[in-house]
Design a protein around this motif. Structure first.
Motif: not given
Length: 85
Positions: A1-13
């Motif tokens: 399962m992928a866990y996404f991190i918000n890196v600002g302004f709605g962008n995730v990695v």
């Protein structure tokens, strides 16, 4: 399962694909970012703001963020339930 991190302004990695989160103040990091831009490996997620952190990804891409390294690290640790360093 992928866990996404918000890196600002709605962008995730994908948190699991991050190798390193580095500050962009040192000259060698700035050169690395410029090389990535020249080669098409840079992803600018700053929305025109000053770049404060660069996320080095497993694929060799560099994601540029307007958030500080501390903020990104805290967000990664919140998802894993670890205590911030």
């Amino acid at each position: 399962m992928a866990y996404f991190i918000n890196v600002g302004f709605g962008n995730v990695v994908d948190r699991d694909k991050i190798v390193s989160v580095v500050s962009t103040e040192a000259a060698p990091i700035r050169r690395m970012i410029q090389n990535a831009r020249d080669e098409g490996r840079a992803v600018d997620a700053t929305c025109g703001r000053k770049t404060k952190a660069a996320l080095i990804m497993e694929s060799g891409h560099i994601v540029l963020s307007a958030l500080t390294t501390e903020t990104i690290t805290a967000r990664c640790q919140q998802q894993t339930g670890e205590n911030p360093v």
